[in-house]
Design a protein around this motif. Structure first.
Motif, PDB file in Angstrom:
ATOM      1  N   ILE A  82       2.459  10.028   5.519  1.00  0.00           N
ATOM      2  CA  ILE A  82       1.571   9.239   4.818  1.00  0.00           C
ATOM      3  C   ILE A  82       0.695   8.036   5.900  1.00  0.00           C
ATOM      4  N   ALA A  83      -0.709   8.574   5.926  1.00  0.00           N
ATOM      5  CA  ALA A  83      -1.571   6.763   6.518  1.00  0.00           C
ATOM      6  C   ALA A  83      -2.435   6.241   6.319  1.00  0.00           C
ATOM      7  N   ASN A  84      -2.299   5.143   6.805  1.00  0.00           N
ATOM      8  CA  ASN A  84      -3.138   3.770   6.452  1.00  0.00           C
ATOM      9  C   ASN A  84      -3.315   3.018   7.206  1.00  0.00           C
ATOM     10  N   ARG A  85      -4.349   2.194   6.832  1.00  0.00           N
ATOM     11  CA  ARG A  85      -5.030   1.456   7.263  1.00  0.00           C
ATOM     12  C   ARG A  85      -3.903   0.044   8.055  1.00  0.00           C
ATOM     13  N   THR A  86      -2.856  -0.157   7.121  1.00  0.00           N
ATOM     14  CA  THR A  86      -1.761  -1.535   6.947  1.00  0.00           C
ATOM     15  C   THR A  86      -0.576  -0.632   7.530  1.00  0.00           C
ATOM     16  N   ALA A  87      -0.270  -0.337   8.497  1.00  0.00           N
ATOM     17  CA  ALA A  87       0.915   1.194   8.780  1.00  0.00           C
ATOM     18  C   ALA A  87       2.433   0.297   8.547  1.00  0.00           C
ATOM     19  N   SER A  88       2.640  -0.646   8.788  1.00  0.00           N
ATOM     20  CA  SER A  88       3.332  -1.147   7.608  1.00  0.00           C
ATOM     21  C   SER A  88       3.795  -0.682   6.176  1.00  0.00           C
ATOM     22  N   LYS A  89       2.284  -0.891   5.372  1.00  0.00           N
ATOM     23  CA  LYS A  89       2.968  -0.236   3.803  1.00  0.00           C
ATOM     24  C   LYS A  89       3.789   1.263   3.632  1.00  0.00           C
ATOM     25  N   SER A  90       2.836   2.478   5.148  1.00  0.00           N
ATOM     26  CA  SER A  90       2.649   3.614   5.043  1.00  0.00           C
ATOM     27  C   SER A  90       4.259   3.385   5.285  1.00  0.00           C
ATOM     28  N   SER A  91       4.732   2.985   6.382  1.00  0.00           N
ATOM     29  CA  SER A  91       5.733   3.628   6.865  1.00  0.00           C
ATOM     30  C   SER A  91       7.325   2.335   6.116  1.00  0.00           C
ATOM     31  N   HIS A  92       7.070   1.491   5.674  1.00  0.00           N
ATOM     32  CA  HIS A  92       7.828   0.941   4.291  1.00  0.00           C
ATOM     33  C   HIS A  92       7.341   2.708   3.354  1.00  0.00           C
ATOM     34  N   LEU A  93       6.882   2.640   2.846  1.00  0.00           N
ATOM     35  CA  LEU A  93       6.694   3.926   1.455  1.00  0.00           C
ATOM     36  C   LEU A  93       7.028   5.635   2.081  1.00  0.00           C
ATOM     37  N   ALA A  94       7.098   5.778   3.616  1.00  0.00           N
ATOM     38  CA  ALA A  94       7.685   6.425   3.877  1.00  0.00           C
ATOM     39  C   ALA A  94       9.530   7.202   3.552  1.00  0.00           C
ATOM     40  N   GLU A  95       9.565   5.762   3.773  1.00  0.00           N
ATOM     41  CA  GLU A  95      11.389   4.577   3.841  1.00  0.00           C
ATOM     42  C   GLU A  95      11.396   5.328   2.636  1.00  0.00           C
ATOM     43  N   LEU A  96      10.797   4.530   2.033  1.00  0.00           N
ATOM     44  CA  LEU A  96      10.734   4.974   0.225  1.00  0.00           C
ATOM     45  C   LEU A  96      11.218   6.071  -0.380  1.00  0.00           C
ATOM     46  N   PHE A  97      10.962   6.842   0.040  1.00  0.00           N
ATOM     47  CA  PHE A  97      10.747   8.262  -0.688  1.00  0.00           C
ATOM     48  C   PHE A  97      12.035   9.703   0.632  1.00  0.00           C
ATOM     49  N   ALA A  98      12.557   8.547   1.458  1.00  0.00           N
ATOM     50  CA  ALA A  98      13.054   9.700   2.823  1.00  0.00           C
ATOM     51  C   ALA A  98      13.807  10.926   2.019  1.00  0.00           C
ATOM     52  N   HIS A  99      14.554   9.958   1.172  1.00  0.00           N
ATOM     53  CA  HIS A  99      15.206  10.623   1.317  1.00  0.00           C
ATOM     54  C   HIS A  99      15.419  11.926  -0.137  1.00  0.00           C
ATOM     55  N   ALA A 129      -1.666   3.651   0.935  1.00  0.00           N
ATOM     56  CA  ALA A 129      -0.017   3.333   0.392  1.00  0.00           C
ATOM     57  C   ALA A 129       0.522   1.978  -0.421  1.00  0.00           C
ATOM     58  N   GLY A 130      -1.133   2.627  -1.709  1.00  0.00           N
ATOM     59  CA  GLY A 130      -1.562   2.075  -3.001  1.00  0.00           C
ATOM     60  C   GLY A 130      -0.380   2.877  -3.812  1.00  0.00           C
ATOM     61  N   GLY A 131      -1.349   1.718  -4.667  1.00  0.00           N
ATOM     62  CA  GLY A 131      -0.335   2.160  -5.906  1.00  0.00           C
ATOM     63  C   GLY A 131      -0.416   3.634  -6.196  1.00  0.00           C
ATOM     64  N   ALA A 132      -1.702   4.399  -6.108  1.00  0.00           N
ATOM     65  CA  ALA A 132      -2.297   5.633  -6.683  1.00  0.00           C
ATOM     66  C   ALA A 132      -0.572   6.230  -5.432  1.00  0.00           C
ATOM     67  N   SER A 133      -1.118   6.914  -4.197  1.00  0.00           N
ATOM     68  CA  SER A 133       0.149   7.075  -3.050  1.00  0.00           C
ATOM     69  C   SER A 133       1.074   7.142  -3.845  1.00  0.00           C
ATOM     70  N   ARG A 134       1.816   6.107  -4.405  1.00  0.00           N
ATOM     71  CA  ARG A 134       2.946   5.655  -4.450  1.00  0.00           C
ATOM     72  C   ARG A 134       3.780   6.626  -5.133  1.00  0.00           C
ATOM     73  N   GLY A 135       2.309   6.438  -6.965  1.00  0.00           N
ATOM     74  CA  GLY A 135       2.816   7.450  -7.542  1.00  0.00           C
ATOM     75  C   GLY A 135       3.574   9.135  -7.266  1.00  0.00           C
ATOM     76  N   VAL A 136       2.160   8.876  -6.769  1.00  0.00           N
ATOM     77  CA  VAL A 136       1.997  10.667  -6.400  1.00  0.00           C
ATOM     78  C   VAL A 136       3.180  11.658  -4.668  1.00  0.00           C
TER      79      VAL A 136
END
Ligand code: NDP
Length: 273
Positions: free
Chosen positions: A151-168, A130-137
């Motif tokens: 999106i699965a990540n070691r720090t789960a809060s970051k992948s949940s946040h990315l999923a919310e950002l792109f859910a629309h 869920a770092g920069g490369a993941s967000r960009g793709v």
């Protein structure tokens, strides 16, 4: 007059971008020079001014660790760069302003879909990291209308946040590695785990029949993730060298308005590694 471009990063000595752009220039007959420039970690703003005003560069590529910082600095950005939260390509406009773009996502998608004929429509995609490369793709992958992306990540809060950002934009969910459930058709490793020779802790039977595994990292020998994928009998395993060349081709197109051929450059790099 020869137009000048560069890739900036820290460290940068390992970069293959000068070789890639030299090949594109040779192939298309474009009169450009392209170098690799190491920028001090605390000196980005000054360096950008120097590159534009003193060295008179027309544009730059940006790599680790400056992509997010350059995103904050650029006044105008493409829609895909806005969503990615990171800039990997900059155009220095004649009026002194900067235009930022992000070509990593389209680079990955072209490598998967065009170079390796991987079907994305209707497929289940597992994106690791869920770092920069993941967000960009994420947004470019969603344009192919997969069934969903987890999106699965070691720090789960970051992948949940990315999923919310792109859910629309589509069916996107996120969590920790322990939240991965079911089988996936395409598994993309966008973690830095391969750099440490590690594989994220994935459950057994995560690969569907005919699955494709893609590691954004590339190396002259199989990365730990590619070794894992082969052991799990993935049908296709692909490393990130093609993504690197494809993102560079898109940057070249943005700067020069000419699209270079990528296949010969990818084989050249494969033969050099
Ligand atoms: P970031 O530093 O932004 O993110 C790193 C990610 O990797 C985070 O999600 C982090 O998890 C995770 N991570 C790091 N170490 C481990 C580990 N040991 N086990 C599990 N997860 C781990 O890096 P980027 O997103 O910029 O880059 C990621 C990878 O993609 C790199 O290998 C990079 O080289 C490659 N890349 C390739 C490109 C290409 O053109 N081929 C283009 C861009 C990137 P956490 O959040 O928990 O810290």
């Amino acid at each position: 007059m020869t137009d000048k471009y560069a890739v900036i990063g820290n460290p940068i000595h390992h970069s293959k971008s000068p070789l890639i752009h030299a090949e594109f220039a040779r192939q298309t007959g474009e009169d450009i020079e392209y170098s690799a420039i190491e920028v001090p970690l605390d000196g980005l703003q000054n360096s950008l001014q120097q590159l534009r005003d003193v060295l008179k560069l027309k544009g730059i590529n940006v790599t680790v660790p400056f992509k997010e910082q350059v995103w904050k600095i650029t006044q105008q950005k493409s829609a895909r760069a806005e969503l990615a939260g990171a800039v990997n390509t900059v155009v220095f406009n004649n009026d002194g302003s900067l235009f930022g773009d992000n070509t990593d996502g389209i680079g990955l998608c072209r490598d998967l879909v065009i170079n390796h004929q991987v079907e994305l429509a209707g497929k289940r995609i597992l994106l690791l990291g869920a770092g920069g490369a993941s967000r960009g793709v994420i947004a470019p992958l969603l344009e192919y209308q997969p069934l969903g992306i987890f999106i699965a990540n070691r720090t789960a809060s970051k992948s949940s946040h990315l999923a919310e950002l792109f859910a629309h934009l589509g069916n996107v969910h996120g969590g920790g590695f322990h939240d991965i459930a079911g089988e996936f058709d395409v598994v993309i490793n966008a973690t830095a785990a391969s750099l440490q020779g590690e594989v994220p802790p994935l459950p057994d039977k995560v690969l569907a029949s005919g699955a494709c595994c893609y590691d954004m990292m590339y190396s002259d020998t199989d990365t730990a993730f590619i070794q894992w994928a082969k052991a799990q009998k993935a049908e296709k395993t692909i490393d990130g060298l093609g993504m690197l060349v494809e993102q560079a081709a898109e940057a070249f197109y943005l700067w020069r308005g000419v699209r270079p051929q990528t296949a010969s450059v990818i084989s050249l790099l494969h033969n050099k590694t």
